[in-house]
Design an enzyme around this catalytic site. Sequence first.
Site, PDB file in Angstrom:
ATOM      1  N   ASP A 430       0.789  -0.876  -0.313  1.00  0.00           N
ATOM      2  CA  ASP A 430      -0.116  -0.120   0.218  1.00  0.00           C
ATOM      3  C   ASP A 430       0.836   1.401  -0.037  1.00  0.00           C
ATOM      4  OD1 ASP A 430      -2.655   1.448  -0.457  1.00  0.00           O
ATOM      5  OD2 ASP A 430      -3.207   0.123   1.790  1.00  0.00           O
ATOM      6  N   ASP A 489     -10.645   2.244  -3.384  1.00  0.00           N
ATOM      7  CA  ASP A 489     -10.954   1.208  -2.020  1.00  0.00           C
ATOM      8  C   ASP A 489     -12.508   1.531  -1.976  1.00  0.00           C
ATOM      9  OD1 ASP A 489      -8.950   1.287  -1.122  1.00  0.00           O
ATOM     10  OD2 ASP A 489      -8.943   2.872   0.031  1.00  0.00           O
TER      11      ASP A 489
HETATM   12  C1  GLA Z   1      -5.722   1.672   2.491  1.00  0.00           C
HETATM   13  C2  GLA Z   1      -6.520   0.667   1.265  1.00  0.00           C
HETATM   14  C3  GLA Z   1      -7.076  -0.151   2.149  1.00  0.00           C
HETATM   15  C4  GLA Z   1      -6.745  -0.887   3.638  1.00  0.00           C
HETATM   16  C5  GLA Z   1      -6.210   0.280   4.686  1.00  0.00           C
HETATM   17  C6  GLA Z   1      -5.663  -0.167   5.522  1.00  0.00           C
HETATM   18  O1  GLA Z   1      -6.896   3.349   2.084  1.00  0.00           O
HETATM   19  O2  GLA Z   1      -6.458   1.580   0.078  1.00  0.00           O
HETATM   20  O3  GLA Z   1      -7.577  -0.956   1.618  1.00  0.00           O
HETATM   21  O4  GLA Z   1      -5.614  -1.660   3.253  1.00  0.00           O
HETATM   22  O5  GLA Z   1      -5.300   1.049   3.149  1.00  0.00           O
HETATM   23  O6  GLA Z   1      -5.078   0.778   6.283  1.00  0.00           O
END
Ligand code: GLA
Length: 685
Positions: A430, A489
């Site tokens: 990420d 997301d």
């Molecule tokens: C980001 C990612 C999510 C999740 C969060 C965890 O927002 O895009 O899918 O993994 O971090 O903190």
Amino acid sequence: MVWMARGDALELLHLGPRLHDAEDLAVLAAAAARGRHENQPDVPPTGGLLPDPRSGWRGPLLAEFSRDGLPVTPRWTGLHIETSPDLGTIAANWSDGDLETHLRISWTMGAGDVIVTHTQFTDTGFRAIGERGVVTTRCASLLLPLPRGFDKVTHFAGRWADDMRAERLPVSRASLGWASRGGKPGFAGGDWLVFDDEETGAQLGFHIAATGDHEVRIERNDDGNASLVAETPIPAPGFGGLHTPEALIGWAPDAATLTRAFHAHARERLASYAHNAPRERRVHFNTWEACAFDFDEARLMRLAEDAAALGAERFALDDGWFKGRSSDRAGLGDWVPDPVRFPNGLGPLIAYVKALGMDFGLWVEPEMVSPDSDLYRAHPDWCLHEPGLPRPTERNQLVLDFTRPEVGDHIHACIAKLLRENDIAYLKWDHNRRLFPQPPLGAHPGRLRMMWDQLRADFPHTMIESCSSGGGRIDMGLLGPIERFWPSDNNDTIERIRIMREWSRLLPLEVLGSHVGPSPNPITGRRLAMDFRAKVAVFGHMGVEADPARMTDKERECLAAHIALYKQWRGVLHAGDLHHLAHPDPNIMGMMVTHGDKALALVAQTAFSPVFDAAPVRLAGLEPEALYRVTLPAPWPPRARHYLANPDAWREGLILSGAALMGHGLALPLTHPETAWLIALEKIA
Ligand code: GLA
């Protein structure tokens, strides 16, 4: 694509369908030649791929240079073309003897006839220590005279959780431009563009495969001709040489062919990367929208049991597993299991997951550091910062300065240790903030790429996904070490189906994560039926990101049935040709994949229909003369089921020709919002 050399200039003669082998290109050039008007230089200015401002060209330039702090304009001479037919590459070379600089533009055509181009400068002088040659102050990956007729451009705007919102604009007489700043492609750059010619339907797809910042412009010259310019910032200080990121161009007679061309290109990138072997896309269970930070080892084990019972094949532990990470306020940088949550490390959980028949995946965000972490306390100078000034955070975190070798080396060692000591089949990598206060320039993506290449070489079993608060860091250049993207997301099916549709214009379904989220959705608050959520999630790399214990028995049963369907069909969905289906109702979205004798279609209705009898859904990509058995795989959407005429016939299968399916279509009960159908086809003759 045909270029014509005129002295040291290279003009773009043709960008369009393949020409006949026997075409006389000199005659084509004569047919394309234009006269001059009264307000032009007497000798036509040098435009084309390497415009020369000295000749009177007043449009965008490929690159700009300086020496001793003053602008200089090279005289590019000695055009020399090299071809490497085995690689499908053709390269044009020029040099400037006085400035001791060499320029090379190369084009490679591979799968899907997508052309990959980049620009390279080399300082060819022998210099005394401290002596500096010419400096490249800006340099485009691509400068392309835009063929006439491409008067519309679709770009993809967006923001967090609203990724890939397509907008089609006229290529007007005004300049158009897009920029991404913050060290990642972002949610709204111009890195993906699709031009179309309304008269012919022809499409020109463009992409700059830059993992960091980029700038893309459409500019016109004095005579109104448009050029497309795509570039990235020059990594400081710009001496010695430069190799730009790749730009991609694909011409196709229609949108469907362009999609397949980009998919072929993406699949070739994945297949040709040294450490990749074909992988079946296993069903993920991801903990983020199931429990966020609220877990301990026992809860994860219960979740793993429930996930396995649904048919999940991989248990991916998202954020919250590492030292001190009980919220997003702490812990980034300390890549060791939290001793409170995992007193015996990750080993017992991984063993449990494996005993349930799944493999194990883990979330990491290695480029970042929390001010509240052991790493930051030990090395407060390792993050991007300006000495003596406040350190601005985003999501409570700072960015590590990967231009410092010791930082990249340390993080690499931490992740390698994690992979060495634990059986990890998948990393969700990420990246949740922009790179500021001062940009680390080009070095960050370069160091990251080295790290990925090394990790993939050492741990080829581990698949890496690129996530950046959703789809903030997705580009073709990543495909290879990266095998999966997190497109958004937003798991709300109504939003997600649009996002998947737009990404799948450019990237094949197998690289696009597609999860069944909870209801109500944590971002939009919408409540959606499991049948709808599950059907739509089948069209991608399927996963589940919701707590099964909060589902009813019926919902779990429905989800398990769709997971089984996905397993049955992923061989088709992840290798076949994708077709987006047109429908007069803008709230009905359809796509289908054809592969060999089989095809699967998804048709989803997002809003209430203005007419009860929704227009038949016309399928695509079938052989008109062939006969197909058409069924609607169970489970059927509960609310729409009773509107289905002839349910028994649908169960047994209707036999229809490809011509009828594509020309007449299928009348499905699409009257309710939030209804989706899957349609299975098998060629029988
Ligand atoms: C980001 C990612 C999510 C999740 C969060 C965890 O927002 O895009 O899918 O993994 O971090 O903190």
